[in-house]
Design a protein around this motif. Structure first.
Motif, mmCIF file in Angstrom:
data_model
loop_
_atom_site.group_PDB
_atom_site.id
_atom_site.type_symbol
_atom_site.label_atom_id
_atom_site.label_comp_id
_atom_site.label_asym_id
_atom_site.label_seq_id
_atom_site.Cartn_x
_atom_site.Cartn_y
_atom_site.Cartn_z
ATOM 1 N N VAL A 1 21.303 1.663 50.985
ATOM 2 C CA VAL A 1 19.890 2.036 50.860
ATOM 3 C C VAL A 1 19.035 0.784 50.656
ATOM 4 C CG1 VAL A 1 19.663 2.523 48.379
ATOM 5 C CG2 VAL A 1 18.410 3.889 50.028
ATOM 6 N N VAL A 2 19.576 -0.207 49.944
ATOM 7 C CA VAL A 2 18.838 -1.463 49.771
ATOM 8 C C VAL A 2 18.632 -2.127 51.139
ATOM 9 C CG1 VAL A 2 18.947 -3.785 48.803
ATOM 10 C CG2 VAL A 2 19.624 -1.821 47.412
ATOM 11 N N MET A 3 19.693 -2.110 51.937
ATOM 12 C CA MET A 3 19.590 -2.724 53.260
ATOM 13 C C MET A 3 18.571 -1.985 54.125
ATOM 14 S SD MET A 3 22.805 -4.076 55.378
ATOM 15 C CE MET A 3 23.204 -2.587 56.244
ATOM 16 N N PHE A 4 18.575 -0.644 54.014
ATOM 17 C CA PHE A 4 17.590 0.135 54.770
ATOM 18 C C PHE A 4 16.171 -0.243 54.376
ATOM 19 C CE2 PHE A 4 14.640 3.729 54.613
ATOM 20 C CZ PHE A 4 14.514 3.982 55.960
ATOM 21 N N GLU A 5 15.939 -0.447 53.089
ATOM 22 C CA GLU A 5 14.582 -0.793 52.631
ATOM 23 C C GLU A 5 14.106 -2.097 53.269
ATOM 24 O OE1 GLU A 5 14.970 -0.682 48.382
ATOM 25 O OE2 GLU A 5 15.208 1.498 48.373
ATOM 26 N N TYR A 6 15.006 -3.056 53.387
ATOM 27 C CA TYR A 6 14.624 -4.310 54.049
ATOM 28 C C TYR A 6 14.390 -4.078 55.536
ATOM 29 C CZ TYR A 6 15.356 -7.187 49.940
ATOM 30 O OH TYR A 6 15.233 -7.761 48.701
#
Lengths: 623, 322
Positions: free
Chosen positions: B306-311
């Motif tokens: 999810v962190v990667m998606f936010e970026y």
């Protein structure tokens, strides 16, 4: 005869397009198929008899030109970046986010859209209706406003993609079956919202049976709990007192035109019909004016179960709209809850005139999503709070709209002070996602389960830090029932009539009873009427310093609120919560407040005299 | 001013250009009036400019509203500026103060009337102003909160300890399966208006392409987590404007703002997501934040995704330690 043939032909065409037969839809799907057929017949009815042409206020509209392939392709890029997450790859409203959303994201496939200028059953205007929906969002749902995020071209591109690729069962280009009869909202002369108009509107909503679903006072509490939309998902009638939540409010909540439009064209796919063919334009304005006047304003006008007299209508017309915060498109929130001093006994009910001394404040509520079980649908999204105090006690009046009065019928296994109810089967909504993608009714989704929860007690609670005087600023106890180092004083009322004082020391720690304080508190009133709870609670300003919060004058005392809706399955940690607010007991005005300004004013008079004398002397000198 | 909306992200630019345009228009009008021999009196021009900037523009145009104390500073600074402007030469200064002197001298009936009125109204006005400021004031208190507190050296999530300096996102990989930020940076969304994916028909750019694999497939998995859990507060466009954003205080972080995740290392975000509001140090008001400690709801893998998606979705890339 020819028409009937063409109807059948069209149905066949549609079935081919769907590549599904009723048998393939399966048992449950058959009703959906029949429904879509009947909808189609309805659509045809318009096309052949053109009743909408005759409906007052409508005119023939023009068919939108098909979008270019480039626009569709550009729109696809927008769709798969921004929209797919809720609306799904095939546009069936079944994206990964869908199962935890209520209202559920739109299924584009059948071309059924709620907010339109076109006659009932017709496709919406892409450039007007759908464009406004994307631009302004659909408040009260998860659909945000995309203005400022997507450029105007990008918004039009994505509509080109949705209208050509994802609306599968119908087409704007279908010259044989699709007609457009458009409500002439810009040219119809509105009826001004006068006392007479509002009063007439209040009579018409009874004659036209609007109140059967929307309730006597329009809080959406009519006999409507089990209403479903075309897809079988639970749906609820609008609460007229929260115009900022109207799907069609277009970021202009108090604008009566939006209500006139929705009333004239209906809300497709839902039980809300169009009233265009049986209501004159003038009567539609009266109703729209009445509905708009009910939206919460500066004054809380009691509309006496919808029996609006001239006095009530005059009060409704005189009341001023509340300020809408452009960031949230909801009423502006002030985090200070003021309390005013009153002489003698505190009010015994909500009709006491002294409530008018103090402003009512809106407390915005969100779902509790910090700890399990999280609450993804908070049916209570705001609470109105007022407070008064005298020498010894303080009283709070809470009023909030709740479409259902919920009192727990079955006994439960846990005690009222218990908070960890996971062991008793109180769970949060599963994410769903692709798991149920093959079932068009998504029976495990939150939108399908809305009417199926075990019913618990409605309730409200508020908490203060115990010994807040000793908190090193800006330290507070945790918003969620305090923590070990900083316990909180919780007052909780439940719809079974219990009012109790607890001590909270953490989100997962059972409450401690404060029985001595419970005995000193008083439940003045708790009544559910016409879709609204009124709960008045009185408690002493002071108790035992070690256990109970001392409420002192002129200080900012942190307070926050918790609300449960029993029909939403709310119990324990499944509830709606607020941020920290501040309770402030406004102290009486002191003498200094009058003395210092007077001294300053006298000083200014002396200075004026000095300046004038000096100027006069100078002129004399010059002369 | 609803007809001219302040657009998020472009607000400072918009405001500066609006003010510049206003000043230009004013100067042109002023100049042409002077040329025509009907120059505005300096006194009134000064008052007009001051009132326009401080009363009209700063108070009514700008949203969210600026606190009074800040406007008072702007008011003082602009008053100084205007005084410098009107006292540029002795002649201009004389011209500026002439109306004041005229009223003081009160030679005509009109100035006499104004002088009397002022002599009476000024003390009354001062009394009212002082009375108001002596009344107990119960405005919302301002509490200053640290938005990005210093992170700890390590964080323990689901029983495993992560060193923030050395941990890396196991899903930020190139087609060879190696950690590769340069590769992932090349496949985030485009930074222009809309922040859209670069190519909807490419399995390397579109997370929803049936053939997507590796990094971009993990982006989709992260997005699914986001839209099942996070959008309620952080919003469908990750701009901190979710359904409940304004029911809570502090309001949720706006990831599209250049001041949030774009300023942070990915491990910092991992720590923040895992531990939530309750895991914040004291200066960041852990008691008020409703941000869940996501380790209670998500696995470590889900958090990284999810962190990667936010970026990916905001078109930013994490800062590195170098």
């Amino acid at each position: 005869m020819h028409e009937i043939h063409s109807e059948i032909g069209h149905i066949e065409k549609r079935m081919v397009m769907n590549e599904k037969t009723p048998a393939e839809y399966g048992g449950r799907g058959l009703s959906a198929w029949l429904l879509s057929c009947s909808l189609l017949m309805g659509g045809l009815g318009i096309a052949t008899t053109s009743y909408a042409e005759m409906a007052e206020g409508f005119a023939e509209g023009s068919r939108p030109a098909p979008p270019s392939a480039e626009k569709v392709e550009a729109g696809k890029r927008v769709y798969f970046t921004k929209c797919v997450w809720c609306h799904g790859v095939g546009g069936a409203g079944d994206g990964p986010g869908a199962d935890r959303l209520w209202p559920r994201p739109r299924n584009f496939n059948s071309g059924t859209f709620k907010i339109r200028h076109t006659a009932s059953g017709e496709l919406p205007l892409i450039d007007v209706d759908l464009f406004q929906t994307v631009t302004h969002g659909l408040p009260g749902s998860a659909m945000p406003s995309w203005e400022g995020i997507l450029s105007e071209d990008q918004r039009r591109d994505v509509l080109a993609f949705v209208s050509t690729e994802l609306v599968k069962d119908r087409s704007w280009q279908d010259t044989e079956f699709e007609e457009f009869h458009v409500l002439q909202l810009d040219t119809i002369q509105p009826v001004p919202p006068t006392v007479e108009s509002v009063k007439r509107g209040s009579e018409l909503v009874k004659e036209l049976k609007c109140i059967e679903c929307h309730g006597l006072e329009g809080r959406g509490d009519g006999n409507a709990f089990n209403l479903k939309d075309d897809w079988g998902f639970s749906i609820q009638p609008a609460d007229w007192h929260k115009c900022w939540n109207f799907r069609g409010s277009r970021q202009d909540a108090y604008n009566v035109k939006n209500i006139f439009r929705t009333f004239s064209t209906g809300v497709s796919g839902t039980p809300m019909p169009s009233f265009a063919d049986n209501t004159t334009v003038e009567n539609r304005w009266h109703i729209a004016n009445y509905v708009a006047s009910l939206c919460e304003r500066d004054m809380d006008v009691d509309i006496a179960g919808g029996n609006v007299t001239d006095e009530i209508a005059a009060a409704l017309v005189a009341a001023q709209p509340r300020g809408i915060d452009p960031l949230s498109d909801k009423p502006k929130v002030n985090f200070v809850v003021p309390s005013k001093f009153v002489e003698g006994e505190l009010p015994a009910d909500e009709h006491d005139e002294r409530w008018k001394l103090i402003e009512r404040r809106i407390v915005a509520m969100g779902g509790q999503i910090t700890h399990k079980p999280r609450n993804f649908v908070n049916r209570i999204d705001d609470v109105w709070v007022q407070s008064l105090y005298n020498e010894t006690d303080i009283t709070f009046m809470f009023r909030w709209d709740d479409r259902t009065k919920s009192v727990q019928k079955d006994s439960v296994d846990w005690e009222p002070y218990e908070v960890n109810l996971g062991d008793y089967g109180i769970e949060e909504q599963a994410p769903g996602g692709s798991k149920f993608a093959d079932d068009p009714e998504h029976p495990e989704s939150i939108a399908a389960k809305q009417t199926a929860y075990q019913v618990f007690n409605d309730g409200i609670a508020f908490q203060f830090p115990i010994k807040w005087q000793e908190l090193p600023a800006p330290r507070k106890p945790r918003y969620f029932w305090g923590d070990e180092g900083f316990p909180v004083d919780i007052t909780k009322w439940t719809a079974d009539g219990e009012l109790k004082a607890y001590q909270g020391t953490g989100w997962d720690v059972d409450f401690d009873d404060r029985d001595d304080f419970t005995e000193q508190m008083k439940l003045v009133k708790a009544e559910w009427k016409n879709g609204r709870w009124t709960v008045i609670v009185t408690r002493p300003l002071k108790g035992d310093y070690e256990e109970d919060t001392y409420i002192e004058l002129g200080k900012y005392i942190p307070i926050n609120f918790f609300v449960w809706d029993g029909h939403n399955g709310d119990v324990g940690r499944k509830m709606a919560v607020s941020a920290f607010y501040y309770l402030v007991l406004e102290p009486p005005i002191e003498k200094e407040t009058y003395i210092y300004p007077t001294v300053a004013a006298i000083g200014l008079v002396l200075v004026e005299g000095w300046i004038l004398t000096r100027r006069a002397n100078r002129r004399k000198g010059k002369a | 001013m609803t007809w001219l909306k302040l657009v998020e992200g472009y607000m400072p630019m918009q405001m500066i250009s609006e003010l510049v345009i206003c000043i230009l228009v004013f100067s042109i009008i002023n100049y042409s009036l002077k040329r025509a021999g009907m120059g505005l009196p300096k006194f009134w021009a000064g008052i007009f400019v001051w009132a326009f900037v401080n009363v009209f523009y700063l108070k009514y145009r700008i949203y969210p509203p600026i606190p009074f104390s800040v406007r008072a500073i702007y008011g003082t600074v602009s008053a100084c500026g205007i005084f410098m402007w009107v006292s540029g030469s002795q002649q201009e200064w004389e011209e500026f103060k002439r109306p004041i002197i005229n009223v003081l001298d009160a030679k005509t009936g009109m100035t006499k009337f104004i002088r009397t009125a002022l002599l009476i109204l000024l003390p009354i006005g001062l009394w009212g102003f002082a009375y108001n400021s002596f009344l107990p004031n119960f405005d919302e208190p301002i509490e200053l909160r640290t938005v990005h507190p210093a992170p700890p050296a390590t964080t323990k999530v689901h029983g495993k300890t992560y060193v923030l300096q050395t941990a890396s996102n196991p899903y930020r990989i190139n087609p060879e399966g190696k950690y590769d930020q340069a590769y992932s940076n090349a496949h985030i969304v485009d930074q222009s208006m809309g922040r859209l994916m670069k190519d909807v028909n490419s399995a390397e750019e579109n997370p929803w392409d049936p053939n997507a694999k590796g990094y971009i497939k993990h982006v989709r998995e992260g997005g699914e987590i986001f839209f099942q859990n996070c959008h309620f507060c952080h919003g469908d466009n990750l701009n901190g404007r979710g359904l409940w954003a304004f029911a809570f205080n502090p309001i949720p972080a706006n990831f599209t703002d250049a001041g949030t995740i774009a300023q942070l290392q990915e491990t910092f975000v991992f720590w923040r997501v895992s531990k939530g509001g309750i895991g914040l140090p004291g200066e960041a008001f852990p008691w008020a934040s409703v941000m869940p400690p996501w380790e209670q709801h998500l696995t470590v893998d889900e958090i990284w995704k999810v962190v990667m998606f936010e970026y990916w979705h905001t078109g930013y890339y994490p800062r590195t330690w170098e």
